[in-house]
Design a protein around this motif. Structure first.
Motif, short mmCIF file in Angstrom:
data_model
loop_
_atom_site.label_atom_id
_atom_site.label_comp_id
_atom_site.label_asym_id
_atom_site.label_seq_id
_atom_site.Cartn_x
_atom_site.Cartn_y
_atom_site.Cartn_z
N UNK A 114 -28.15 -33.65 29.12
CA UNK A 114 -27.07 -33.66 29.95
C UNK A 114 -27.13 -35.19 29.88
N UNK A 115 -28.51 -35.68 30.41
CA UNK A 115 -28.05 -37.76 30.41
C UNK A 115 -27.32 -38.16 29.43
N UNK A 172 -23.47 -49.70 52.58
CA UNK A 172 -22.10 -50.26 51.58
C UNK A 172 -22.61 -50.22 49.75
N UNK A 173 -23.71 -49.64 49.45
CA UNK A 173 -24.10 -49.32 48.22
C UNK A 173 -23.87 -48.33 47.73
N UNK A 174 -23.30 -46.94 48.75
CA UNK A 174 -23.54 -45.73 48.53
C UNK A 174 -22.08 -45.11 48.86
N UNK A 175 -21.47 -46.58 49.33
CA UNK A 175 -19.56 -45.69 49.53
C UNK A 175 -19.15 -44.89 48.79
N UNK A 176 -19.30 -44.76 47.70
CA UNK A 176 -18.46 -44.03 46.24
C UNK A 176 -19.34 -42.18 46.75
N UNK A 177 -20.38 -42.38 47.18
CA UNK A 177 -21.09 -41.49 46.83
C UNK A 177 -20.96 -41.15 48.65
N UNK A 180 -26.49 -35.17 36.16
CA UNK A 180 -24.94 -35.15 35.06
C UNK A 180 -24.21 -36.15 36.60
N UNK A 181 -24.63 -35.40 37.84
CA UNK A 181 -24.00 -36.04 38.90
C UNK A 181 -24.67 -37.50 38.60
N UNK A 182 -26.37 -37.25 39.15
CA UNK A 182 -26.86 -37.80 39.35
C UNK A 182 -26.02 -39.08 38.41
N UNK A 183 -26.04 -39.49 37.67
CA UNK A 183 -25.44 -40.36 36.50
C UNK A 183 -24.12 -40.78 36.54
N UNK A 184 -23.17 -39.52 37.16
CA UNK A 184 -21.83 -40.03 37.38
C UNK A 184 -21.44 -40.58 38.60
N UNK A 185 -22.29 -40.66 39.87
CA UNK A 185 -22.62 -40.53 40.78
C UNK A 185 -22.90 -42.47 40.77
N UNK A 186 -23.85 -43.21 39.82
CA UNK A 186 -24.22 -44.54 39.70
C UNK A 186 -23.20 -44.78 39.22
N UNK A 196 -32.78 -22.74 37.03
CA UNK A 196 -33.97 -24.00 37.10
C UNK A 196 -32.65 -24.92 35.89
N UNK A 197 -31.92 -24.15 34.94
CA UNK A 197 -31.22 -24.49 34.41
C UNK A 197 -29.65 -25.50 34.80
N UNK A 198 -29.76 -24.60 35.76
CA UNK A 198 -27.98 -24.66 36.06
C UNK A 198 -28.46 -26.00 37.38
N UNK A 199 -29.60 -25.88 38.13
CA UNK A 199 -29.96 -26.84 38.89
C UNK A 199 -29.91 -28.18 38.39
N UNK A 200 -31.03 -28.35 36.88
CA UNK A 200 -31.17 -29.81 36.06
C UNK A 200 -29.92 -30.55 35.43
N UNK A 201 -28.72 -29.07 35.26
CA UNK A 201 -27.91 -29.98 34.44
C UNK A 201 -26.88 -30.87 35.64
N UNK A 202 -27.28 -30.15 37.28
CA UNK A 202 -25.74 -30.89 38.20
C UNK A 202 -26.55 -31.65 38.40
N UNK A 203 -28.19 -32.10 38.15
CA UNK A 203 -28.82 -32.88 38.93
C UNK A 203 -29.15 -34.11 38.80
#
Lengths: 451, 385
Positions: B156-157, B23-28, B113-119, B104-111
């Motif tokens: 990004x962070x 349930x703690x991953x509901x938004x994700x 940023x999205x990790x923070x957004x999802x959290x 690699x730059x694109x992947x790092x940016x997405x990972x």
């Protein structure tokens, strides 16, 4: 005639299933009046289940002004009094005896006081409403002006020309009466191209204004704003054409009659057409043998502002159309945000339909799907394209959300009604319930004003 | 196939709703579900029908508009490298090198940023907003190709946390997150963000890889010719060099109406105006530069098309948009010409106007309020008479 007032911002939503201009007569078994249709009304019940009523028998009245009565639209027996949570009075249902026997009323003098007295007594007064707040007009107020919109620009709307042509004499008489009631400040707003009926174009005892352009040009709120914008403390009265026909009919014949022609329209119906019946007819009778299948949304009123009703519900007091559109909950479209979407309707040009000029668009079959989820406000400038007021819509909405009364007043809250924001709600990328936001803000102001 | 996928989603869904194992991953879960399938939600109150557009569609349109500039940028990284080391390379070698640097730059940016957004969405029990789809693409495109990946992650962070989430997330932020990331690196690690050694990947030391703006800021005059700057074969950030590729994106944004034409036009107009004014003064060679050169150099066009038009951080009123855009153009050129310490004025100009956008709107709205109050007084007088 005055010059044409052009409405540039707006959007016509062309829906499949417009009512064919054929009138069938339906006398349902059940009719009802909903006290909840009247904003801010505190009803006092005047009848009990089992009571015999005639046309004009008071069913309930306003607790704060008992002169304002709401009377039975048909004769028969009170069969049910529906209550909701906290015993809120929701509907008074009448089983019709199909006699349409009316109480005898005398037509009063054609003076302002005489007309007010008559309308209050027979229960036609609630047909006159006021802005701001869209509440029933108060008999002791003196309005700045009295407005009548003689065309309806909303999707699947009934053709007001068609209704006017059916009752030309009642309509003209109604205008005459309201002209006296408003001290000669009666404004009739017609559409420059779409209004063709001589009854409306050559109406006497009124100031006629011509409007052109897409919805919401037919909303009385738009018309008031362009001709006589409401300031704090101002009151403007308004009334719909079918209501005027009822009023005129009484003053013409002395007979009280709540006859109505409703448009029953939408892509969820087999034969969209007009139905002649009485005010507050039951939905089941209006859509009998006409639904394509069970999975439809039935809306009392137009699809932008109306109320969802079930088959055992009734059409609302101020509504002229019963819209039936398919429910949109049975499809899961794979990555739907990327496909071109040829069948989808959008004002934005991210869909093909956005490129077709509004006037040339084909009819679309829209369902009740949300097409997304609620989000924070990101896009700007889209409300301005469908909002013809000299008001900043997004800023006003945000002022309403934070409940800042001073800011709301400064930004023009008194000039608007939830229905004026219906198109903003329709086009909103962020899928917020803007009409509800505006309604709640207006309610807050109204309660504050009433103390 | 689609049905099977739907079936799978429906089967796993209970695990992610309240009371479920995850349930703690509901938004994700919801974010991925609504990404895969358009939700079958129906209207509950208000309008019974709704426009087909939603934020996903809007954001994807912007991402598509970024594609020409991105693809050109990838090619240009390779092209500039092989030019600098004076080697011959085939088209695919150039692309391959570019991809190796850009991906690699694109992947790092997405990972990151999205990790923070999802959290944050998870903590707030909100749904995940789509805004980062665009930001995540913009960040790599405004950075030099040789940027260390950890710096991308830190920037990004910083941008997502301080630039966006601190203000309440998508729709509430004051300054453009992608430019916040760039500004962060620009001030925190100036050595990797300026000079003539950073704009070409794996550049040999002897080679000068200065951008046109860098050349001008150091008092040089040997600019590449205008045509090269238009098609974009010059050193620079990944996405900013080709005016043609950016224009393709601009056409899509204007055609779909996603970006404001008022802002785009007024930024260009403002830049031109300032350029002409400097031409008229003509005190040094930089001032005498033909005004349209400002459009071709550095990030002017990229900023005008993709950054200034960010609806959240721009002015929100239509009148405000004209003023906002005009001032961005004016300040960008002014900073470039008058302050050689900051070779690129566009980024700072946009960030500055981001901060002033609410004030501009306030003034525009105040006029509307005044008009309304005046009308009330006039009507009262006529009514009293």
């Amino acid at each position: 005639m005055s010059q044409v007032i052009k409405i540039k911002q707006g959007l016509d939503i062309h829906l499949k299933g417009k009512a064919e201009q054929v009138v069938s007569c339906v006398i349902p078994d059940y009719f009802a009046l909903h006290p909840t249709d009247f904003i801010g009304l505190m009803p006092r019940l005047r009848v009990q289940e089992g009571d015999q009523v005639k046309v004009g028998t008071p069913l309930f009245c306003d607790k704060r002004d008992e002169r304002i009565r709401f009377t039975a639209p048909v004769s028969g027996t009170v069969s049910e009094i529906r209550r909701g949570a906290k015993r809120q009075l929701q509907a008074i249902v009448i089983q019709s005896d199909k006699q349409n026997a009316a109480l005898p009323f005398e037509v009063g003098e054609l003076t302002k006081e005489g007309i007010t007295q008559s309308l209050l007594e027979i229960g036609l007064w609630p047909m006159i409403r006021q802005r701001p707040y869209s509440t029933v007009a108060r008999p002791d107020d003196t309005p700045q002006a009295f407005f009548i919109s003689a065309f309806d620009s909303s999707p699947l709307a009934p053709d007001m020309d068609f209704l006017a042509e059916h009752f030309p004499d009642s309509l003209q008489k109604g205008l005459e009466v309201l002209n006296i009631l408003s001290d000669g400040k009666l404004h009739l707003c017609v559409h420059a191209e779409k209004t063709q009926s001589e009854v409306l174009l050559k109406a006497k005892n009124v100031v006629i204004h011509q409007f052109s352009g897409p919805h919401p040009s037919g909303n009385v709120g738009t018309q008031i704003n362009k001709i006589c914008p409401i300031n704090k403390g101002d009151i403007v009265w308004y009334c719909g054409l079918p209501e005027i026909i009822n009023i005129g009919h009484f003053f013409l014949t002395g007979q009280l009659d709540f006859g109505r022609i409703y448009a029953v329209a939408g892509s969820g119906l087999l034969h969209p057409h007009y139905i002649q019946t009485k005010l507050g007819a039951s939905v089941s009778a209006l859509v009998k043998n006409n639904l394509k299948d069970d999975h439809q949304r039935i809306v009392s009123g137009n699809v932008l502002t109306g109320k969802a009703v079930t088959e055992n519900g009734f059409i609302g007091y101020y509504h002229n159309v019963l819209s039936v559109i398919p429910e949109g909950d049975q499809r899961h479209e794979l990555i739907g945000w990327i496909w071109p979407g040829f069948k989808k309707f959008s004002m934005s040009r991210t869909f093909p339909s956005g490129f077709i000029p509004n006037a040339l668009q084909p009819d679309f079959e829209l369902d009740t799907n949300y097409h997304g989820e609620e989000r924070a406000y990101v896009m700007t400038g889209e409300f301005e394209k469908v909002f013809p007021f000299d008001i900043y819509p997004l800023q006003l909405i945000k002022a309403c959300l934070v409940g800042d009364i001073d800011l709301m007043e400064n930004l023009g809250i008194y000039e608007v009604d939830p229905e004026d924001f219906a198109l903003c709600e329709f086009v909103d990328t962020s899928k917020t319930d803007i009409q509800a936001i505006i309604f709640e803000a207006l309610e807050k102001l109204r309660k504050e004003a009433e103390g | 196939m689609i049905k099977k996928l739907r079936h799978f989603v429906d089967k796993t869904k209970p695990n992610f709703t309240e009371g479920g194992k995850y349930a703690w991953l509901q938004s994700t879960f919801e974010a991925f579900e609504s990404f895969l399938f358009v939700p079958d939600e129906t209207t509950k109150r208000g309008c019974h029908v709704r426009d087909a557009i939603d934020l996903k569609r809007t954001m994807i349109t912007v991402v598509i508009a970024l594609m020409p500039a991105l693809l050109f940028g990838i090619w240009n990284i390779g092209y500039q490298h092989f030019k600098a080391v004076a080697e011959c390379a085939t088209f695919w070698q150039i692309i391959g090198f570019g991809l190796l640097k850009a991906l690699p730059v694109i992947v790092v940016s997405y990972i990151t940023g999205l990790a923070i957004e999802f959290a944050f969405a998870q903590i707030r029990h909100h749904q995940v907003n789509e805004g980062y789809l665009v930001t995540g693409m913009l960040i790599p495109m405004v950075l030099p190709p040789d940027i260390p990946l950890w710096m991308v992650a830190v920037a990004t962070a910083f941008a997502v946390l301080i630039g966006k989430e601190a203000f309440g997330g998508t729709g509430m932020n004051l300054v453009n997150p992608a430019l916040t990331a760039r500004a962060f690196l620009f001030f925190a690690y100036p050595s990797v963000m300026s000079g003539d050694k950073v704009w070409i990947a794996d550049q040999p030391d002897a080679f000068s890889g200065a951008t046109p703006l860098g050349i001008l800021a150091n008092g040089g005059t040997n600019l590449p010719d205008a045509w090269t700057m238009i098609w974009g074969g010059i050193p620079g950030s990944m996405g900013e060099t080709s005016v043609i590729a950016i224009t393709l994106g601009a056409i899509l944004l204007l055609m779909t109406g996603i970006a404001s034409w008022r802002i785009m036009l007024s930024v260009i107009f403002g830049g031109g105006l300032m350029g002409l004014l400097f031409n008229a003064i003509g005190a040094n060679e930089y001032m005498q530069l033909p005004f349209y050169y400002h459009y071709l150099m550095g990030g002017f066009m990229f900023g005008a098309v993709f950054m200034a038009t960010d609806p959240v951080t721009a002015a929100q009123t239509n009148t405000g948009k004209w003023i906002y855009g005009l001032l961005i153009g004016i300040f960008a050129v002014m900073l470039r010409v008058l302050n050689s310490a900051y070779a690129e004025g566009m980024m700072l100009s946009i960030l500055l106007m981001n901060c002033f956008a609410p004030l501009i709107d306030h003034c525009v709205i105040a006029r509307n309020i005044k008009k309304r109050q005046k009308r009330a007084i006039v009507q009262q007088k006529t009514f009293a008479r």
